[in-house]
Scaffold this motif. Structure first.
Motif, PDB file in Angstrom:
ATOM      1  N   LYS A  39     -40.593  -2.342  -9.477  1.00  0.00           N
ATOM      2  CA  LYS A  39     -42.033  -2.562  -9.553  1.00  0.00           C
ATOM      3  C   LYS A  39     -42.342  -3.677 -10.547  1.00  0.00           C
ATOM      4  CE  LYS A  39     -46.400  -0.074  -9.833  1.00  0.00           C
ATOM      5  NZ  LYS A  39     -47.042   1.247 -10.032  1.00  0.00           N
ATOM      6  N   ILE A  40     -41.614  -3.711 -11.642  1.00  0.00           N
ATOM      7  CA  ILE A  40     -41.782  -4.802 -12.608  1.00  0.00           C
ATOM      8  C   ILE A  40     -41.440  -6.136 -11.964  1.00  0.00           C
ATOM      9  CG2 ILE A  40     -40.873  -5.781 -14.749  1.00  0.00           C
ATOM     10  CD1 ILE A  40     -40.500  -2.918 -15.758  1.00  0.00           C
ATOM     11  N   LYS A  52     -44.244  -6.825  -9.133  1.00  0.00           N
ATOM     12  CA  LYS A  52     -45.633  -6.878  -9.570  1.00  0.00           C
ATOM     13  C   LYS A  52     -45.870  -7.843 -10.734  1.00  0.00           C
ATOM     14  CE  LYS A  52     -47.273  -3.673  -6.768  1.00  0.00           C
ATOM     15  NZ  LYS A  52     -48.339  -3.943  -5.773  1.00  0.00           N
ATOM     16  N   ILE A  53     -44.843  -8.122 -11.530  1.00  0.00           N
ATOM     17  CA  ILE A  53     -45.018  -8.971 -12.716  1.00  0.00           C
ATOM     18  C   ILE A  53     -44.228 -10.272 -12.606  1.00  0.00           C
ATOM     19  CG2 ILE A  53     -44.677  -9.112 -15.215  1.00  0.00           C
ATOM     20  CD1 ILE A  53     -45.119  -6.112 -15.362  1.00  0.00           C
ATOM     21  N   GLU A 101     -42.978  -6.910 -19.633  1.00  0.00           N
ATOM     22  CA  GLU A 101     -42.060  -5.921 -19.067  1.00  0.00           C
ATOM     23  C   GLU A 101     -42.033  -4.644 -19.901  1.00  0.00           C
ATOM     24  OE1 GLU A 101     -38.235  -7.757 -17.346  1.00  0.00           O
ATOM     25  OE2 GLU A 101     -38.993  -9.273 -18.728  1.00  0.00           O
ATOM     26  N   GLU A 102     -42.045  -4.814 -21.225  1.00  0.00           N
ATOM     27  CA  GLU A 102     -41.995  -3.640 -22.103  1.00  0.00           C
ATOM     28  C   GLU A 102     -43.242  -2.773 -21.937  1.00  0.00           C
ATOM     29  OE1 GLU A 102     -41.513  -5.425 -25.896  1.00  0.00           O
ATOM     30  OE2 GLU A 102     -39.355  -5.841 -25.631  1.00  0.00           O
ATOM     31  N   ALA A 127     -45.059  -2.585 -19.202  1.00  0.00           N
ATOM     32  CA  ALA A 127     -44.971  -1.937 -17.894  1.00  0.00           C
ATOM     33  C   ALA A 127     -44.011  -0.744 -17.939  1.00  0.00           C
ATOM     34  CB  ALA A 127     -44.522  -2.951 -16.850  1.00  0.00           C
ATOM     35  N   MET A 128     -42.916  -0.874 -18.682  1.00  0.00           N
ATOM     36  CA  MET A 128     -41.972   0.232 -18.797  1.00  0.00           C
ATOM     37  C   MET A 128     -42.599   1.424 -19.515  1.00  0.00           C
ATOM     38  SD  MET A 128     -38.348  -1.664 -19.687  1.00  0.00           S
ATOM     39  CE  MET A 128     -37.561  -2.726 -18.478  1.00  0.00           C
ATOM     40  N   ALA A 187     -43.501   2.066 -15.134  1.00  0.00           N
ATOM     41  CA  ALA A 187     -43.146   1.232 -13.985  1.00  0.00           C
ATOM     42  C   ALA A 187     -41.638   1.160 -13.830  1.00  0.00           C
ATOM     43  CB  ALA A 187     -43.726  -0.171 -14.161  1.00  0.00           C
TER      44      ALA A 187
END
Length: 278
Positions: free
Chosen positions: A181-182, A185-186, A169-170, A172-173, A177
């Motif tokens: 979206k996180i 998508k994740i 998550e980190e 992606a941020m 994102a």
């Protein structure tokens, strides 16, 4: 190398086989009773039918409206699963992956609901549904069933989401994102085994739900399969057409059996992994 079995292993295996037979025997018995005539059924319940009466399934589908009630059930279960699964997934994500003020309080209130019997909410729920003009409506029943969160499903799915590395998550941020979206998508792809497991349990729960449809539905054309079986059973005191009722029972079992055959591995693996990751 051939595996050696001890005497205790053999005993346990025999016990499991006997246990399996006790589960399968009633199902097989109902099936061959459904293929009899009523005269054969009342004459000897253990004797095999002379001629297979497949017409009993047709009669159950049409005369007792098991066909219509099955379609109603699939609409109710499908709608409740889609909406309910979305809310369960996004609630589990918010309560396990996000940090915000009052999160522990919300978890505490959710856990407290375990000690409150669901029957206590029956009267206020009915009053609310009546005032919103949602009684005698399959759509209203979908809203009621899907918006009510289950602690069991929430805890099960939370176990999967807690195991997902926070670094994903980190990263992606950092790449820009958004929160949603996180999530889509994740989190959702990585938690798919848990989501599938919860979906299967929800299907079984909604499909077997009797009390809700029985209370909120008054139009026979909108009955779910559980309520229709209850109504058909009441008719037996006047018609005694038990073989048709048995055929209806077999029809009602088909969706659950198909789901179990297709997803039995997901049920076992999902429940096990969810318990370990918690």
């Amino acid at each position: 190398m051939k595996e050696k079995h001890t005497f205790i292993d053999i005993i346990w295996r025999i016990i499991l086989y006997l246990w399996g037979i006790t589960i399968l025997f009633p199902l097989v018995w109902v099936l061959y009773e459904a293929l009899k005539t009523n005269q054969e059924f009342f004459k000897d319940i253990w004797k095999l039918p002379e001629t297979l009466q497949w017409v009993n399934f047709k009669n159950a589908w049409t005369e007792y409206n098991f066909g219509g009630s099955l379609l109603n059930t699939l609409y109710y279960v499908g709608g409740s699963m889609v909406i309910g699964l979305f809310f369960t997934t996004i609630n589990a994500y918010a309560l396990t992956r996000l940090q915000f003020r009052g999160r522990k309080l919300i978890w505490g209130l959710i856990m407290m609901s375990l000690f409150l019997p669901g029957i206590n909410a029956l009267v206020p729920q009915y009053v609310l549904m009546r005032d919103l003009h949602l009684t005698n409506s399959l759509t209203g029943l979908i809203l009621l069933s899907s918006l009510g969160e289950s602690v069991f499903y929430l805890l099960l799915l939370s176990g999967f989401m807690k195991s997902i590395p926070k670094e994903l998550e980190e990263s992606a941020m950092i790449d820009g994102a958004s929160l949603f979206k996180i999530f889509f998508k994740i989190i959702v792809p990585l938690a798919t085994p848990g989501i599938v497991t919860v979906a299967i349990f929800k299907f079984i729960g909604f499909y077997n739900n009797f009390l809700g449809p029985f209370i909120y539905l008054s139009d026979p054309s909108k009955y779910t399969i559980a309520v229709q079986m209850y109504e058909a059973n009441k008719l037996m005191q006047y018609s005694a057409d038990w073989v048709t009722l048995f055929a209806g029972v077999m029809i009602a079992m088909v969706p659950s059996v198909i789901i179990f055959i297709l997803f039995q591995r997901s049920i076992i693996e999902g429940a096990t992994l969810g318990g370990i990751k918690n």
